[in-house]
Each structure stands twice: as C-alpha cells, then as structure tokens.
Design an enzyme around this catalytic site. Structure first.
Site, PDB file in Angstrom:
ATOM      1  N   ASP A   1      -2.080 -20.664  16.926  1.00  0.00           N
ATOM      2  CA  ASP A   1      -0.883 -20.111  16.294  1.00  0.00           C
ATOM      3  C   ASP A   1       0.176 -21.180  16.000  1.00  0.00           C
ATOM      4  O   ASP A   1       0.920 -21.054  15.027  1.00  0.00           O
ATOM      5  CB  ASP A   1      -0.294 -19.022  17.208  1.00  0.00           C
TER       6      ASP A   1
ATOM      7  N   LYS B   1       5.507 -19.880  24.875  1.00  0.00           N
ATOM      8  CA  LYS B   1       6.425 -18.740  24.841  1.00  0.00           C
ATOM      9  C   LYS B   1       7.029 -18.525  26.213  1.00  0.00           C
ATOM     10  O   LYS B   1       6.476 -18.978  27.215  1.00  0.00           O
ATOM     11  CB  LYS B   1       5.655 -17.493  24.414  1.00  0.00           C
TER      12      LYS B   1
ATOM     13  N   LYS C   1      12.164 -27.023   6.815  1.00  0.00           N
ATOM     14  CA  LYS C   1      13.407 -27.228   7.563  1.00  0.00           C
ATOM     15  C   LYS C   1      14.071 -28.528   7.136  1.00  0.00           C
ATOM     16  O   LYS C   1      13.408 -29.540   6.921  1.00  0.00           O
ATOM     17  CB  LYS C   1      13.118 -27.260   9.071  1.00  0.00           C
TER      18      LYS C   1
ATOM     19  N   HIS D   1       6.396 -22.948   7.317  1.00  0.00           N
ATOM     20  CA  HIS D   1       7.848 -22.952   7.125  1.00  0.00           C
ATOM     21  C   HIS D   1       8.533 -24.082   7.896  1.00  0.00           C
ATOM     22  O   HIS D   1       9.656 -24.448   7.587  1.00  0.00           O
ATOM     23  CB  HIS D   1       8.457 -21.591   7.464  1.00  0.00           C
TER      24      HIS D   1
ATOM     25  N   ARG E   1       0.787  -1.224   0.000  1.00  0.00           N
ATOM     26  CA  ARG E   1       0.000   0.000   0.000  1.00  0.00           C
ATOM     27  C   ARG E   1       0.826   1.284   0.000  1.00  0.00           C
ATOM     28  O   ARG E   1       0.403   2.286  -0.554  1.00  0.00           O
ATOM     29  CB  ARG E   1      -0.899   0.004   1.240  1.00  0.00           C
TER      30      ARG E   1
ATOM     31  N   HIS F   1       1.992 -26.020  12.970  1.00  0.00           N
ATOM     32  CA  HIS F   1       3.359 -26.545  13.003  1.00  0.00           C
ATOM     33  C   HIS F   1       3.452 -27.897  13.713  1.00  0.00           C
ATOM     34  O   HIS F   1       4.027 -28.855  13.189  1.00  0.00           O
ATOM     35  CB  HIS F   1       4.300 -25.559  13.701  1.00  0.00           C
TER      36      HIS F   1
ATOM     37  N   GLU G   1       9.711 -21.562  22.894  1.00  0.00           N
ATOM     38  CA  GLU G   1      10.327 -20.274  22.553  1.00  0.00           C
ATOM     39  C   GLU G   1      10.709 -19.560  23.837  1.00  0.00           C
ATOM     40  O   GLU G   1      10.057 -19.754  24.876  1.00  0.00           O
ATOM     41  CB  GLU G   1       9.335 -19.401  21.785  1.00  0.00           C
TER      42      GLU G   1
HETATM   43  P1  NAD Z   1       2.932  -6.499   8.298  1.00  0.00           P
HETATM   44  O1  NAD Z   1       1.777  -5.811   8.963  1.00  0.00           O
HETATM   45  O2  NAD Z   1       4.303  -6.188   8.740  1.00  0.00           O
HETATM   46  O3  NAD Z   1       2.870  -6.139   6.740  1.00  0.00           O
HETATM   47  C1  NAD Z   1       1.696  -6.157   6.012  1.00  0.00           C
HETATM   48  C2  NAD Z   1       1.978  -5.797   4.570  1.00  0.00           C
HETATM   49  O4  NAD Z   1       0.741  -5.840   3.867  1.00  0.00           O
HETATM   50  C3  NAD Z   1       2.556  -4.408   4.353  1.00  0.00           C
HETATM   51  O5  NAD Z   1       3.459  -4.459   3.266  1.00  0.00           O
HETATM   52  C4  NAD Z   1       1.337  -3.599   3.944  1.00  0.00           C
HETATM   53  O6  NAD Z   1       1.627  -2.471   3.112  1.00  0.00           O
HETATM   54  C5  NAD Z   1       0.571  -4.621   3.163  1.00  0.00           C
HETATM   55  N1  NAD Z   1      -0.859  -4.317   3.111  1.00  0.00           N
HETATM   56  C6  NAD Z   1      -1.709  -4.200   4.155  1.00  0.00           C
HETATM   57  N2  NAD Z   1      -2.941  -3.897   3.692  1.00  0.00           N
HETATM   58  C7  NAD Z   1      -2.857  -3.840   2.347  1.00  0.00           C
HETATM   59  C8  NAD Z   1      -3.775  -3.581   1.319  1.00  0.00           C
HETATM   60  N3  NAD Z   1      -5.056  -3.309   1.570  1.00  0.00           N
HETATM   61  N4  NAD Z   1      -3.340  -3.624   0.050  1.00  0.00           N
HETATM   62  C9  NAD Z   1      -2.038  -3.904  -0.230  1.00  0.00           C
HETATM   63  N5  NAD Z   1      -1.127  -4.154   0.702  1.00  0.00           N
HETATM   64  C10 NAD Z   1      -1.523  -4.112   1.974  1.00  0.00           C
HETATM   65  O7  NAD Z   1       2.619  -8.031   8.346  1.00  0.00           O
HETATM   66  P2  NAD Z   1       3.659  -9.253   8.278  1.00  0.00           P
HETATM   67  O8  NAD Z   1       4.188  -9.482   9.638  1.00  0.00           O
HETATM   68  O9  NAD Z   1       4.622  -9.028   7.171  1.00  0.00           O
HETATM   69  O10 NAD Z   1       2.709 -10.481   7.965  1.00  0.00           O
HETATM   70  C11 NAD Z   1       2.126 -10.711   6.683  1.00  0.00           C
HETATM   71  C12 NAD Z   1       1.335 -12.021   6.739  1.00  0.00           C
HETATM   72  O11 NAD Z   1       2.235 -13.073   7.023  1.00  0.00           O
HETATM   73  C13 NAD Z   1       0.286 -12.052   7.842  1.00  0.00           C
HETATM   74  O12 NAD Z   1      -0.807 -12.826   7.404  1.00  0.00           O
HETATM   75  C14 NAD Z   1       0.989 -12.767   8.972  1.00  0.00           C
HETATM   76  O13 NAD Z   1       0.091 -13.432   9.833  1.00  0.00           O
HETATM   77  C15 NAD Z   1       1.825 -13.760   8.197  1.00  0.00           C
HETATM   78  N6  NAD Z   1       3.008 -14.205   8.913  1.00  0.00           N
HETATM   79  C16 NAD Z   1       3.932 -13.335   9.381  1.00  0.00           C
HETATM   80  C17 NAD Z   1       5.056 -13.801  10.047  1.00  0.00           C
HETATM   81  C18 NAD Z   1       6.113 -12.853  10.530  1.00  0.00           C
HETATM   82  O14 NAD Z   1       7.119 -13.354  11.060  1.00  0.00           O
HETATM   83  N7  NAD Z   1       5.979 -11.558  10.391  1.00  0.00           N
HETATM   84  C19 NAD Z   1       5.243 -15.179  10.243  1.00  0.00           C
HETATM   85  C20 NAD Z   1       4.290 -16.062   9.719  1.00  0.00           C
HETATM   86  C21 NAD Z   1       3.180 -15.569   9.076  1.00  0.00           C
END
Ligand code: NAD
Length: 485
Positions: free
Chosen positions: A236, A332, A183, A179, A51, A241, A217
């Site tokens: 979660d 955790k 591994k 993920h 975004r 996992h 963790e």
């Molecule tokens: P985040 O909030 O850091 O990033 C979200 C991203 O989505 C940003 O780039 C934002 O600009 C974009 N976004 C949000 N709304 C949008 C829209 N309407 N249109 C276009 N882009 C949009 O989130 P994250 O931590 O990167 O996680 C992303 C996904 O991955 C989530 O579903 C989360 O549950 C999953 N996830 C994250 C992790 C992690 O370690 N961060 C691990 C496993 C799963």
C-alpha cells in the site's frame, strides 16, 4: 500575492467512480479550486460517471455536499460554487455493461477540448473502461486517462494492467497517479538538488552516512480494513510512495527537466536496488490502545499476518550510493502524522575541538508534512564564555514563513496533478516500466516472508513501531529520528 496561475488548454474531465470516496474528498474539491483559480473555461464539462442511478441535479447536490465537507473555506463564495456546479453533470453507467456509454459519448462528441478520463475505480475495472472508451469512439489521440493506485498487487498483475491499457492507449496518454509526487516539497526536492551548487557535490556515499524516509500515520485502517488486509503496508505504501521518494533522492541529475529524462533516471535507481535480506526487514501490527481496537479486530481476522508497519534497509548498488544505506519505514497508528526524508551527512573526519566538543553531523530534513519545508542542521558554537562547546541548530526554511502568503496559496497535490494531465506533462506520473520495476523489487521481499512464514511483530499504538525496527538501526550504530509532529 496569490500564486501565479498558468492558463491551460480547454478541457473536459470525466470522473469514473464520480460518486466514490476519492472523488468526494479529493478530485471534486481540487477541480473546484482550479475553477476558482480561473483555470477552467466556462464551457468545460465535468462529468461524474458511476453506477448509481442519479440525474444531473442529484449529482450537483452530491458535489455541493462534497465541497462543503472537504473545501469548507471555498464554499462561502456562493457565486463560484453555483458557477462550478453549472459545469457539472452526471451519466449513470456500468463500466462492464453497455448502459450509459452512448450518452457519455454523445455528450463529448464534437468538443474542441482535451478529454481526460479519471479512473477512480478499482483496477479490476480498468480494462472494461479502456475497452468501452475505445469502442464508443472516445480513445482518440487527444484523450488522456488517469489511473489510481493500487497499480497491481505484484509484477504479474501490474504487467497485465499495463498490457490492458496499452491495448487502447499509448503510454503518452496514460497518467499513473501517485499523489506524493504532486506535493510541493517533493518537487522542491528536485529544485534544491539540481538548482543549487551547494548540495549536489556532497550528495553521495562519500559524504552521506545514510538516508531515512519515514511516512507515519496516526490513523488505523478504519473502514478500509478488508481492502487493507489484502494489501498491507508493503504494497500500500512502500512499493509506491516511499519508493518514489527514494528515487527522487537518489537519482542522477537528468539532462533536462523533461518527463522521460526524469523517469529514466528514477527507473535506473529502482533497477540498482539490491534484494532486501530477511535481516534487513521488519514488519509490525498495531495493538489496541485504550479506546481503539487492535489491527486484527479492525480487519476482522484474528489470524491475519498482514503488516500495518514495515521498515527496511535498502541498498543501491551504483557508484554514487554504494555503502550508504537507505532506511525506509511506514506504518499506521504511530505517534504522529509525519512524512519526512532525512539526509544524514557523515561526521567531519577530524574534530579540532577535542573530545569534549562531541561529534556532530549535518542533517538535511525535507518535511512533506506537517509544516512543509526543509531544514538543515548545522553545528555552531554554543553562545557564552567557557570554551568551545558545540551545538546543533536548524537553518529552518518553512515554506509558509519564507514565502509568505504565496506559499499558503499553493495548490494541493491533486490540483497540480490534474492540471498536469491537462497540460500533457507526465513528469510527476509513474511510467509503466517504473511501476513494473518497483514490483520486481517488491515481489521477492513478500515471497521471502511468505516462504519463511514470518509473522509481524506487535507494536503499541502511539509508538514508533516495533522494537525490531529500532534494532534495525541500532545494529548499525544509528538511530531513527523521532516521530513527532
Ligand atoms: P469507492 O468504493 O468509494 O467508490 C467507487 C466508485 O466506483 C463509486 O463511484 C462506484 O459507483 C463506482 N463503481 C464501482 N463499480 C462500478 C462499475 N461497475 N461501473 C461504474 N462505476 C462503478 O472507492 P474510492 O475510495 O473512491 O476509490 C476509487 C479508487 O481509487 C480505488 O482504486 C482506490 O484504491 C483508489 N484510491 C482511493 C483513495 C481514497 O482515499 N479513497 C486513495 C488512493 C487511491
């Protein structure tokens, strides 16, 4: 010797959520490492889409900073970084609006490459992304989509997500990522089980006393408190996992190492799981320690009943496993960061060495972290004179030691999984019916504690979890392995 790099077809990859935490920490560094390994054609496009208003240069600066933070050893090769960044660009778009979509479609038009779209955004946007990919002509046969967890929060929402994706994509185009399955040790588990004669004949309730799976963790919920509190350890970690690890340990040998053959066998395991009774379930919440707040204050809700720890005893009702319990726990703020599976074999039926020699068991431990590897505890004679005293020693196989530099060069889970997407290999990805079956098993467990109004038991930060978790094992005359790094 560097690990062998197998060429993949030319590809373009779009990261929706390309400015997010996951992209920064995992996806972009993984792509860079594959670039360095020579698995990316010179004209491959890596497109961040999110975004935030940003131009290509701005995004390259973002990617460069991400590499510096999360792949520090790789960035000394400035030529490689510059080469990778030349392939990176950005499109500002809103998943739910129309802005930006035509630009993305134009950029990808006419390309002769596999096109992969990584949905690294919350699941509420999956539908809009799928719909737009379709309406802007990017959902053809060659398209693959990668979706992150959480895949739903119960069976109903998981089914709805599956239906949303199925409206525009065939199951063979959908890669639901976990993920843990990427591994090295997890895949090695299959190699050990099905590539050796030694283990499989013993891999059943006749010889295995019980199996323990621990994912511990040391960190708390940190900045993810609000998200985590809506989910909890059961949703979660356990539903995905730990369940996946359980499947790989318990499944029947597939006829071949083929995505659907493997996933069919995993699905049968989930479907054979018994419901979990209240007495076989423990939930916990961590307390404060000297310098870190307790769970409740970290999530900003003094009355929250969400669990940061869950342990349970699972039973698999089939011929192989009837009578062998599987104890699973995850949480955790525990004593150490450890992920391991322990297959605890039965004692010998009779000890010829007499009572003073004690009773011993073989334990096969599969460590996902730290020190990825396996060890098999065997009983031998304690050295020295003075009679037959027995002692347990590990036959250790730490991969890094056994395989030398080659093991250190092993791609991380995200690298492997993203390359599997490009190869079109779904073996290590969850199929829609698998995810639904996992929720079908999880939902009644959650509904049960909600109906009973159970509250989680407090546990000390840095401990092994709540008292009741220890009791879950003691009651059966068993004990958890120590949580230690
Ligand atoms: P985040 O909030 O850091 O990033 C979200 C991203 O989505 C940003 O780039 C934002 O600009 C974009 N976004 C949000 N709304 C949008 C829209 N309407 N249109 C276009 N882009 C949009 O989130 P994250 O931590 O990167 O996680 C992303 C996904 O991955 C989530 O579903 C989360 O549950 C999953 N996830 C994250 C992790 C992690 O370690 N961060 C691990 C496993 C799963």
């Amino acid at each position: 010797m560097a690990s062998r790099v197998i060429p993949v077809d030319p590809f373009d990859l779009v990261v929706f959520g390309g400015t997010g935490d996951l992209a920064r920490r995992k996806i972009l560094p993984a792509l860079f490492r594959r670039f360095c390994a020579g698995q990316m054609e010179e004209n491959a496009l890596i497109i961040g889409a999110a975004r935030s208003p940003m131009d290509d240069e701005g995004y390259r600066a973002f990617v460069s900073a991400a590499l510096e933070e999360f792949n520090p050893s790789g960035i000394s090769d400035t030529e490689a970084v510059a080469g990778f960044l030349r392939q990176v660009s950005y499109v500002a778009l809103d998943a739910t609006g129309t802005e930006g979509w035509q630009i993305l479609a134009n950029r990808l038009r006419g390309r002769d490459a596999v096109q992969a779209f990584y949905f690294s955004v919350g699941p509420s946007l999956f539908g809009a992304l799928a719909e737009h990919l379709h309406s802007y002509g990017m959902a053809g046969q060659g398209t693959r989509i990668v979706v992150e967890k959480p895949f739903g929060r119960d069976l109903t929402s998981a089914k709805a997500l599956n239906a949303t994706l199925a409206a525009h994509f065939d199951e063979s185009q959908i890669y639901r990522i976990d993920h843990y399955l990427g591994k090295e040790t997890v895949q090695n588990l299959m190699a050990v089980r099905f590539g050796n004669m030694l283990f499989e004949p013993l891999w059943n309730s006749q010889y295995v006393d019980h199996i323990q799976i621990t994912v511990a963790e040391t960190v708390g919920v940190g900045g993810r408190g609000e998200y985590y509190d809506r989910s909890g350890a059961m949703r979660d970690m356990m539903q995905n996992h730990l369940m996946q690890l359980l499947c790989l340990i318990a499944m029947e040998p597939p006829a071949k190492f083929d995505p659907d053959a493997v996933r069919d066998e995993k699905l049968k395991v989930i479907r054979a799981l018994d419901p979990v009774e209240a007495v076989d379930l423990v939930r916990g919440q961590y307390e404060a320690d000297e310098d870190k707040p307790d769970y409740r204050s970290q999530v900003g809700d003094a009355d929250t009943t969400t669990e940061s720890f869950v342990a349970l005893k699972a039973r698999i009702s089939n011929w192989r496993w009837a009578g062998t319990p599987f104890y699973l726990r995850t949480g955790k703020r525990l004593r150490a960061k450890v992920s391991e599976i322990a297959v605890v074999f039965k004692e010998t039926p009779h000890s010829i060495f007499g009572p003073e020699a004690g009773r011993h068991r073989n334990i096969l431990t599969i460590r996902l972290q730290p020190n990825e590897g396996m060890d098999l505890g065997v009983t031998i004679k304690e050295p020295g004179p003075g009679g037959m005293r027995l002692v347990d020693v590990p036959l250790d196989m730490t991969f890094a030691e056994a395989l030398g530099p080659e093991a250190e060069d092993v791609p991380d889970a995200y690298e492997r999984l993203i390359m599997d997407v490009i190869r079109g290999n779904q073996t290590l990805f969850m199929r829609g019916d698998e995810v639904e079956a996992a929720w079908a098993w999880t939902d009644p467990i959650i509904a049960g504690w909600e109906a009973r109004g159970d509250t989680p038991q407090a546990y000390d930060s840095g401990s092994s979890g709540p008292e009741d978790s220890l009791m879950l094992m003691h009651r059966d005359g068993r004990k958890w392995r120590e949580i230690r790094a």
